[in-house]
Design an enzyme around this catalytic site. Structure first.
Site, PDB file in Angstrom:
ATOM      1  N   GLU A 168      13.151   5.595 -23.342  1.00 40.74           N
ATOM      2  CA  GLU A 168      14.036   6.501 -24.068  1.00 40.74           C
ATOM      3  C   GLU A 168      14.623   7.548 -23.125  1.00 40.74           C
ATOM      4  OE1 GLU A 168      13.979   9.336 -28.086  1.00 40.74           O
ATOM      5  OE2 GLU A 168      12.125   8.418 -27.351  1.00 40.74           O
ATOM      6  N   GLY A 208      12.733  14.639 -32.756  1.00 42.66           N
ATOM      7  CA  GLY A 208      11.894  15.213 -33.794  1.00 42.66           C
ATOM      8  C   GLY A 208      10.419  15.161 -33.468  1.00 42.66           C
ATOM      9  N   ALA A 209      10.002  14.108 -32.726  1.00 40.16           N
ATOM     10  CA  ALA A 209       8.583  13.931 -32.436  1.00 40.16           C
ATOM     11  C   ALA A 209       8.247  13.963 -30.952  1.00 40.16           C
ATOM     12  CB  ALA A 209       8.086  12.614 -33.031  1.00 40.16           C
ATOM     13  N   SER A 210       9.232  13.804 -30.083  1.00 41.37           N
ATOM     14  CA  SER A 210       8.960  13.801 -28.646  1.00 41.37           C
ATOM     15  C   SER A 210      10.100  14.469 -27.894  1.00 41.37           C
ATOM     16  CB  SER A 210       8.757  12.370 -28.127  1.00 41.37           C
ATOM     17  OG  SER A 210       9.965  11.634 -28.218  1.00 41.37           O
ATOM     18  N   THR A 211       9.841  14.781 -26.631  1.00 41.19           N
ATOM     19  CA  THR A 211      10.880  15.331 -25.759  1.00 41.19           C
ATOM     20  C   THR A 211      10.810  14.586 -24.438  1.00 41.19           C
ATOM     21  OG1 THR A 211      11.838  17.343 -24.809  1.00 41.19           O
ATOM     22  CG2 THR A 211       9.445  17.200 -24.832  1.00 41.19           C
ATOM     23  N   GLN A 212      11.953  14.372 -23.802  1.00 44.60           N
ATOM     24  CA  GLN A 212      12.034  13.603 -22.565  1.00 44.60           C
ATOM     25  C   GLN A 212      12.773  14.390 -21.479  1.00 44.60           C
ATOM     26  OE1 GLN A 212      10.834  11.507 -25.601  1.00 44.60           O
ATOM     27  NE2 GLN A 212      13.063  11.766 -25.653  1.00 44.60           N
TER      28      GLN A 212
END
Length: 495
Positions: A168, A208-212
């Site tokens: 992602e 909403g649930a993760s950051t990259q």
């Protein structure tokens, strides 16, 4: 004995026809050049099944490609009605049905003859990753329902699957650099050129649930598990990328509230990130349904929770910092937080998704200095709830969370990733560039085009306009001369 007038005119017309016809033939054969006819257009469809919502994108590119990779453009964007597919755990069939509306819009755009050759892919991100951790059976039922709907469509269904956090982040990096024409650029001379080295930008994505985070470092990548490699437009790229599950916007807010529940008396929480005067009562059990929050569940769980806002940004930042493990990086070189390796930041960065939405609301997307961003968010957090509601009519759904999100972004980017007062201006907060949405889907499609066979453009013989006109004139003269000769032979009386 000499020729009669009739014979002389007849022979003259035949000679003129021969000369004119020969001239037209020479123009066609000698002056004609090979030209390339426009290639067919290829299409691709990607569903981005995020934690809070699902979006569909249709992409298109010329079939002949450029150096093995398609020159892709966005043809359609459609947001699926309803929540993300992970929300349909109790009714998996509805997850598939929810995709029908956008799928029909995509099919209407693609010519019927090309549908069988159009790839369709659904990538599910952090929301489904969490559901898979919590209940793999429910996640499997949702993927099965989605597969039944998409697999029955008249296109080349490539599958519905979990997209890894590293993928992602990496595909998001491809997207932004492609949109900015940093891989290839169409020059004024009509040729594709490669920009100068060192111009590639980093990508910051907050879902909403993760950051990259993904970028090309200025030095070697010491932890190979954080490296992603791609081959695009004839060149290879190796980048650093990491995804932090449970650090997305929605999961951060849930973890923040759960942490405050633990430190307050049962049934009442004074929330420093909510505006003073804000008051609500909510059921407590759903808060602990996520694997990100479940370990924090208290022993005696009250049925409802009363939350009162205090509008205290200093206390809010302190509570947000508790979500990170900064001490795990003490004494370690090249470390972000939670013990995760990260090489030194390098170059410009583009921040999108919830990074953009939050800072756009706070009017902080014009490259303001870090001090200005801090002051703006703190001032907003200290406004009374009644004043905030009056200032932003019709935006009640997200209003209470912008304070927490703004302070969280500042904490994540500075204390987490390591942006400083000097490097902060290198971050550009954007949703789109050149009319194309920034996210992982375009990067995925670009990577996929490398596996789709190219089609060579068809060739045709053609002349310039002036030569074509001259050829037509001589053809007409040839026909006139032939008709004249025939008229003389048939209609001219014998001498």
């Amino acid at each position: 004995m000499g020729l009669s007038w009739k014979e002389q005119v007849f022979m003259a017309l035949l000679g003129a026809a021969a000369v004119s016809g020969l001239t037209a033939l020479i123009l066609v054969l000698v002056e004609a050049v090979n030209v390339l006819l426009p290639t067919d257009t290829k299409f691709g469809i990607v569903f981005d099944a995020g934690s809070s919502h699902t979006s569909l994108f249709v992409y298109q590119w010329p079939a002949d490609k450029e150096n093995g990779t398609g020159v892709v453009s966005q043809a359609l964007a459609c947001q699926v009605e309803g929540p993300g597919i992970s929300s349909y755990a109790s009714d998996p069939a509805q997850a598939g049905e929810s995709l029908q509306g956008c799928l029909e819009k995509a099919l209407a755009l693609i010519p019927e003859a090309q549908r069988r050759g159009t790839p369709l892919f659904l990538g599910a991100t952090a929301g489904m990753r969490l559901l898979s951790q919590k209940n793999s059976s429910q996640a499997g039922d949702i993927f099965a329902a989605v597969t039944r709907v998409l697999g029955g469509s008249p296109v080349d269904f490539q599958g519905a699957e979990l997209l890894g956090g590293q993928d992602e982040g990496a595909f998001g990096w491809i997207t932004i650099n492609y949109i900015l024409e940093l891989f290839i650029k169409y020059s004024f001379s009509g040729a594709w050129t490669r920009p100068l080295e060192g111009t590639l930008v980093g990508a910051l994505d907050l879902g909403g649930a993760s950051t990259q985070i993904a970028f090309m470092p200025g030095g070697p990548i010491l932890d190979q598990s954080t490296q992603a490699t791609f081959h695009l437009y004839g060149s290879s790229y190796s980048i650093y990328t990491h995804s932090y599950l449970c650090f997305g916007r929605d999961q951060m807010l849930s973890r923040l509230l759960a942490g405050l529940v633990q430190s307050h008396s049962a049934g009442l929480v004074r929330h420093p990130c909510y505006h003073s005067g804000y008051h609500t009562t909510l059921p407590l059990a759903p808060l602990y349904e996520s694997p990100c929050v479940h370990p924090m569940a208290p022993q005696n769980l009250p049925q409802n929770l009363t939350v009162e806002g205090t509008g205290n940004p200093e206390a809010c930042v302190a509570a947000i910092r508790e979500l990170f493990n900064f001490s795990s990086c003490q004494g370690q070189r090249d470390c972000a937080f939670d013990g995760v390796y990260q090489p030194p930041l390098w170059g410009q960065f583009y921040a999108f998704s919830n990074f953009y939405y939050t800072f756009h609301f706070l009017n902080l997307t014009s490259r303001q200095p870090l001090g200005t961003a801090n002051a703006t968010v703190w001032e907003f957090c200290q406004r009374p709830w009644k004043l905030v509601v009056a200032s932003y009519p019709g935006q009640d759904r997200w209003l209470r969370d912008y304070c927490a999100c703004g302070l969280y972004i500042l904490t994540l980017l500075t204390e987490g990733y390591g942006f400083s007062e000097e490097t902060w201006p290198s971050i550009e907060f954007r949703k789109q560039v050149g009319g194309m949405d920034i996210g992982w889907t375009l990067g995925y499609m670009l990577n996929l085009t490398g596996m789709i066979p190219a089609e060579a453009p068809a060739q045709w013989r053609a002349e310039s306009y002036s030569i074509w006109v001259a050829g037509v004139v001589f053809v007409v003269l040839t026909l006139v001369a032939i008709l004249g000769a025939a008229s003389v032979q048939l209609l001219w009386p014998q001498d």
